[in-house]
Motif scaffolding. Structure first.
Motif, PDB file in Angstrom:
ATOM      1  N   THR A 161      -8.381  14.405   1.148  1.00 14.22           N
ATOM      2  CA  THR A 161      -8.697  14.394  -0.283  1.00 14.22           C
ATOM      3  C   THR A 161      -7.741  13.493  -1.065  1.00 14.22           C
ATOM      4  OG1 THR A 161      -7.302  16.348  -0.694  1.00 14.22           O
ATOM      5  CG2 THR A 161      -9.637  16.729  -0.173  1.00 14.22           C
ATOM      6  N   ARG A 162      -7.022  12.653  -0.373  1.00 15.78           N
ATOM      7  CA  ARG A 162      -6.013  11.784  -1.011  1.00 15.78           C
ATOM      8  C   ARG A 162      -6.617  10.958  -2.145  1.00 15.78           C
ATOM      9  NH1 ARG A 162      -4.004   6.439   0.201  1.00 15.78           N
ATOM     10  NH2 ARG A 162      -1.739   6.255  -0.111  1.00 15.78           N
ATOM     11  N   ALA A 163      -5.900  10.889  -3.259  1.00 18.58           N
ATOM     12  CA  ALA A 163      -6.361  10.135  -4.422  1.00 18.58           C
ATOM     13  C   ALA A 163      -5.298   9.122  -4.837  1.00 18.58           C
ATOM     14  CB  ALA A 163      -6.668  11.063  -5.589  1.00 18.58           C
ATOM     15  N   THR A 164      -5.755   7.957  -5.261  1.00 12.65           N
ATOM     16  CA  THR A 164      -4.861   6.909  -5.749  1.00 12.65           C
ATOM     17  C   THR A 164      -5.183   6.645  -7.216  1.00 12.65           C
ATOM     18  OG1 THR A 164      -4.682   5.859  -3.581  1.00 12.65           O
ATOM     19  CG2 THR A 164      -4.158   4.506  -5.501  1.00 12.65           C
ATOM     20  N   ILE A 165      -4.182   6.779  -8.057  1.00 11.49           N
ATOM     21  CA  ILE A 165      -4.323   6.489  -9.481  1.00 11.49           C
ATOM     22  C   ILE A 165      -3.848   5.046  -9.696  1.00 11.49           C
ATOM     23  CG2 ILE A 165      -3.762   7.212 -11.817  1.00 11.49           C
ATOM     24  CD1 ILE A 165      -5.223   9.326 -10.146  1.00 11.49           C
ATOM     25  N   LEU A 166      -4.769   4.153  -9.962  1.00 14.98           N
ATOM     26  CA  LEU A 166      -4.469   2.730 -10.115  1.00 14.98           C
ATOM     27  C   LEU A 166      -4.196   2.411 -11.579  1.00 14.98           C
ATOM     28  CD1 LEU A 166      -4.285  -0.136  -8.927  1.00 14.98           C
ATOM     29  CD2 LEU A 166      -6.765  -0.338  -9.301  1.00 14.98           C
ATOM     30  N   ILE A 167      -3.025   1.824 -11.827  1.00 12.19           N
ATOM     31  CA  ILE A 167      -2.594   1.499 -13.190  1.00 12.19           C
ATOM     32  C   ILE A 167      -2.503  -0.013 -13.320  1.00 12.19           C
ATOM     33  CG2 ILE A 167      -0.809   1.843 -14.932  1.00 12.19           C
ATOM     34  CD1 ILE A 167       0.108   4.288 -13.235  1.00 12.19           C
ATOM     35  N   LYS A 168      -3.261  -0.571 -14.241  1.00 15.27           N
ATOM     36  CA  LYS A 168      -3.245  -2.014 -14.494  1.00 15.27           C
ATOM     37  C   LYS A 168      -2.737  -2.234 -15.919  1.00 15.27           C
ATOM     38  CE  LYS A 168      -6.010  -6.231 -14.062  1.00 15.27           C
ATOM     39  NZ  LYS A 168      -5.175  -6.776 -12.952  1.00 15.27           N
ATOM     40  N   PHE A 169      -1.506  -2.712 -16.033  1.00 20.64           N
ATOM     41  CA  PHE A 169      -0.878  -2.854 -17.338  1.00 20.64           C
ATOM     42  C   PHE A 169      -1.376  -4.099 -18.070  1.00 20.64           C
ATOM     43  CE2 PHE A 169       2.259  -0.217 -15.106  1.00 20.64           C
ATOM     44  CZ  PHE A 169       2.477   0.758 -16.059  1.00 20.64           C
TER      45      PHE A 169
END
Length: 216
Positions: free
Chosen positions: A196-204
């Motif tokens: 169930t791994r989740a990646t929160i992608l942040i694009k500044f």
């Protein structure tokens, strides 16, 4: 005329102008009377949070047209929660520290989200922070076992759904509040050990990186 004036008078309309009653001795105070800095007795169980979130997903799923719409609504809900989490954590930091400070550098702000915000919402820090090797404006927060997804079974026709869009909304709200505008999205990135791994992608935004270069 006199009768209407008498009707609006505080002395004759006790229901309209009545003050809140004092708490009854021996009874537990309601949520509005709790001390915001005492968290040990005000924590919500993980099972309750998971159940509540699963009900929110089911309710929302019946009112959307597809995966993108569902993720957008979860993101919006998370953003509303994130603005309040930032306010609460800032208040607690100011109360507990003699010299509270506001993060103005990129990495300390991300570490605060990884540790303090995640612990305030989910009871533990996130698992990792990673920087993209391809794009200098992208960072990732990794959650190997998202609490809110433990009791959610995604149907096959929604296999691309990431309910961690809710967490992405929280992160985006906190970053906006700290002055680091970014576009935040959630992606389902399972592994053999963490399905169930989740990646929160942040694009500044570019302005954030320009300011970071100046501060260096």
């Amino acid at each position: 005329m006199n009768s209407s004036v008498d009707h609006l008078s505080p002395t004759t309309s006790s229901a309209r102008f009545s003050l809140p009653s004092k708490p009854t001795p021996g009874l537990k105070p309601n949520i509005y009377e709790r001390n915001l800095n005492k968290t040990r007795l005000s924590e919500v169980s993980a099972a309750s949070l998971s159940f509540l979130f699963s009900e929110i997903v089911q309710y929302t799923q019946k009112r959307v047209s597809g995966i993108n719409d569902l993720e957008r609504r979860l993101n919006t809900l998370g953003y509303r929660v994130g603005t309040r989490v930032l306010e609460l954590t800032a208040y607690r930091a100011e109360f507990s520290s003699k010299a509270p400070k506001r993060e103005i550098r990129l990495l300390p702000a991300l570490m605060a989200i990884h540790t303090q915000v995640w612990r305030a919402v989910y009871g533990r820090p996130a698992d990792a922070i990673e920087k993209s090797v391809e794009n200098v404006d992208e960072y990732m927060i990794i959650d190997n076992d998202p609490l809110i997804e433990r009791h959610i079974s995604v149907p096959r026709d929604l296999s691309g759904l990431s309910c961690s869009s809710f967490s992405a909304g929280i992160v985006e709200a906190v970053l906006d509040g700290l002055g680091f505008p970014a576009r935040v999205t959630a992606h389902h990135t399972p592994t053999a050990t963490h399905p169930t791994r989740a990646t929160i992608l942040i694009k500044f935004e570019k302005s954030v990186l320009d300011r970071e270069d100046i501060l260096k």
